[in-house]
Structures are given as structure tokens and as C-alpha cells.
Enzyme design. Structure first.
Site, PDB file in Angstrom:
ATOM      1  N   HIS A  12       0.885  -1.345   0.021  1.00 35.96           N
ATOM      2  CA  HIS A  12      -0.125   0.078  -0.047  1.00 35.96           C
ATOM      3  C   HIS A  12       0.814   1.309   0.002  1.00 35.96           C
ATOM      4  CE1 HIS A  12      -0.098  -0.698   4.507  1.00 35.96           C
ATOM      5  NE2 HIS A  12       0.896   0.208   4.154  1.00 35.96           N
ATOM      6  N   HIS A  59      -1.890   4.092  10.117  1.00 35.22           N
ATOM      7  CA  HIS A  59      -0.574   4.852  10.271  1.00 35.22           C
ATOM      8  C   HIS A  59      -0.663   5.969  10.975  1.00 35.22           C
ATOM      9  CE1 HIS A  59      -0.205   2.109   6.826  1.00 35.22           C
ATOM     10  NE2 HIS A  59       1.221   2.223   6.886  1.00 35.22           N
ATOM     11  N   HIS A 192      10.091  -4.153   4.336  1.00 33.46           N
ATOM     12  CA  HIS A 192      10.474  -2.797   3.943  1.00 33.46           C
ATOM     13  C   HIS A 192      10.692  -2.225   5.405  1.00 33.46           C
ATOM     14  CE1 HIS A 192       6.106  -2.089   4.810  1.00 33.46           C
ATOM     15  NE2 HIS A 192       6.256  -0.925   4.687  1.00 33.46           N
ATOM     16  N   GLU A 239       3.868  -5.488   8.560  1.00 30.91           N
ATOM     17  CA  GLU A 239       2.736  -5.258   7.784  1.00 30.91           C
ATOM     18  C   GLU A 239       2.072  -6.656   7.326  1.00 30.91           C
ATOM     19  OE1 GLU A 239       2.746  -0.430   6.775  1.00 30.91           O
ATOM     20  OE2 GLU A 239       2.993  -2.053   5.148  1.00 30.91           O
TER      21      GLU A 239
END
Ligand code: DHB
Ligand code: FE
Length: 286
Positions: A12, A59, A192, A239
Site C-alpha cells: 500500500h 498509520h 521494508h 505489515e
């Protein structure tokens, strides 16, 4: 009865929203990523879901570090986007399905999940980017039930807990009396890390291992602790918990029918996977 048709899991990264706004679909940097959605579009046009249950992580838009639920389920009739700080256009609102939300909430609490229920919930890029990728047109043909998992502030829920959360949602969906075609979405990942000494870290081997196990044997992935996942996938690679929950909600015989993996999009190993959920007859024969 509701039918769980399958799922889509996708990255995303907010920069995707800017690339969509700038129509960079055929730009050499973006083509390997956007090309991975041709199959998704074909699959969605064929399968015609009515509702998407979306596992994602907030977030800092709807929840901040001062109050951060481990699991939160949306029960609104509309979800507004107010993304801040990512430089992407604010998205239009997405319709909810409060009746289905309450059914899921009741089932989760009966199953001993102490969730937060949200009758008002803002959604960020972790919902709007995947929605825009899946349905690039003017209108979204599905309603959503957003389910937020804390991947931001430790302690995070375990891989096992998220798989179980998904399984509970899957059972709830199967017992929903309305004839709905339901898809399940997991957003974020794969590996990431956005800050600190390892900023820019990605791990193709670990991503492959996770994707290879997810359809057929997700329980093996529960052997990884959260610390293992941070080490292997990066601080934001956790995530993947959203993918675990998505997989848990697929209650039938699960087959991966499409995979696209490309490094990097922004700081992230970008992945898009489509899963089909074998129907009841196939399940009984298995
Ligand atoms: C990036 C990735 C994310 O998952 C996110 O939420 C924000 C930024 C990135 O790679 O830029
Ligand atoms: Fe993210």
C-alpha cells in the site's frame, strides 16, 4: 448465505497514489508494478464481489500512539480518507456495510477477541491505495468492512494471533445469512524499513518464503516471533500481519492464482497476490 470467494493481498505504498494521479502506468519505473494488476482486474470482473473485508494497519491517522487498539473493526456506513503528509490526493469516501460489521464484531467478541468497535473511522492509504489499484474507475463496486491491526507500536499481536483473528472472521462470514459474495483483502508489506540504520532494507528470500507458505501452510509462519519478522522483513515488514489475517479468513482450500513481486517501489518490496477459496463441495471432498 455469504460466500468467501477469495482474497487479494497487496502493498500500500503511498507513492503509488501519486503515480496513479500522474497516470504513470506505463512509466518504466512503474510498469512492472502496475502490470501485476491486469490479472487482478480480470479476476475481480469475473468474481464480482459485493463486499471486501480489508485487513490493514492505520498509520497514525485514526489512531495515534496515545490510544492504539490491537484490533479495531469499522462499523460505519461510510469511511472518509484524510491522509496527511504523504503528498497524495485525498481519496473519495468508501461505503461501509454496518450490518455485516456488527455481525463480525459479535462473532469476534463471542470468540474471545477483545476488539475495539468503531462507528466512526477514518481510513488512510493502507485502505485507499489498494482500493484504487483494484478498481481504478470512477466508482467502487463494493462496500467494505475495515479491520485495523496494530503494526505500529510494540507490543504487536503475534503471527498466530492474526491468523486466528482471520479464521474467526472467516467463520463469521460463513454464518452470515445474506447472499453476499465476499472477498478478503490484506494490505501492506512485503519487506521494508522506512527509518533507522536499516532504512531501505528488503529481503527477497524471506518474502518468497512467506508467499510460498501462505496459501498452503500458513501455520508454519506462526513459528516466527514478531522480533524474527522485524529482523527478517524490516520494522515495517511486520505489515505482513495483515496478510496473515487475510489468509486466516479464507476458510476453504486456498490456491494462489496470481503473484507479482517487484523491488523496489519506494522503499518497499512490492507484492500483489490473488488467492481463490475453494467452495464448500471442494472442501468436503478434500
Ligand atoms: C512506504 C511504505 C509503506 O507501507 C507506508 O505505509 C508508507 C511508505 C514506502 O515504501 O515509501
Ligand atoms: Fe505502510
Amino acid at each position: 448465505m455469504a460466500k468467501i470467494i477469495g482474497g487479494v493481498a497487496t502493498t500500500h505504498v503511498p507513492a503509488i497514489g501519486k503515480a496513479i494521479a500522474d497516470k504513470k502506468f506505463n512509466d518504466p519505473y512503474w510498469r512492472p508494478f502496475f502490470g501485476g494488476f491486469d490479472y487482478v482486474h480480470y479476476w475481480l470482473a469475473r468474481e464480482k464481489p459485493d463486499v471486501a473485508v480489508v485487513f490493514y494497519n492505520d498509520h497514525g491517522l485514526n489512531f495515534f500512539l496515545d490510544k492504539l487498539p490491537t484490533f479495531a473493526v469499522g462499523a460505519a456506513s461510510e469511511y472518509r480518507n484524510e491522509d496527511e503528509g504523504w503528498g497524495i490526493p485525498v481519496s473519495r469516501s468508501i461505503a461501509g456495510d454496518p450490518a455485516l460489521s456488527w455481525h463480525i464484531i459479535n462473532a469476534l467478541v463471542a470468540d474471545e477477541f477483545d476488539i475495539t468497535m468503531c462507528q466512526d473511522m477514518l481510513i488512510d492509504h493502507a485502505v485507499t491505495i489498494p482500493m484504487t489499484l483494484m478498481w481504478p474507475g470512477e466508482k467502487w463496486p463494493v462496500k467494505i468492512v475495515p479491520i485495523s491491526i496494530n503494526t505500529v507500536q510494540h507490543p504487536l499481536p503475534s503471527m498466530k494471533r492474526c491468523l486466528k483473528l482471520g479464521r474467526s472472521v472467516g467463520r463469521a462470514l460463513e454464518s452470515y445469512p445474506q447472499d453476499l459474495r465476499v472477498m478478503v483483502v490484506g494490505t501492506g508489506g512485503l519487506s521494508h524499513q522506512l527509518d533507522g540504520k536499516r532504512a531501505g532494507f528488503v529481503n527477497k528470500e524471506f518474502d518468497s518464503l512467506c508467499m510460498d507458505a501462505l496459501a498452503g501452510d500458513p501455520d508454519t509462519l506462526t513459528l516466527y516471533s514478531i522480533h524474527d519478522v522485524v529482523e527478517e522483513a524490516g520494522a515495517q515488514g511486520v505489515e505482513f500481519l495483515n496478510w496473515m489475517a487475510m489468509r486466516g479468513a479464507l476458510t476453504g482450500r486456498v490456491t494462489e492464482v496470481h503473484r507479482n513481486y517487484h523491488i523496489p517501489i519506494s522503499n518497499t518490496a512490492a507484492a500483489t497476490v490473488v488467492y481463490e477459496n475453494g467452495d464448500g463441495a471442494e472442501r468436503r471432498a478434500a
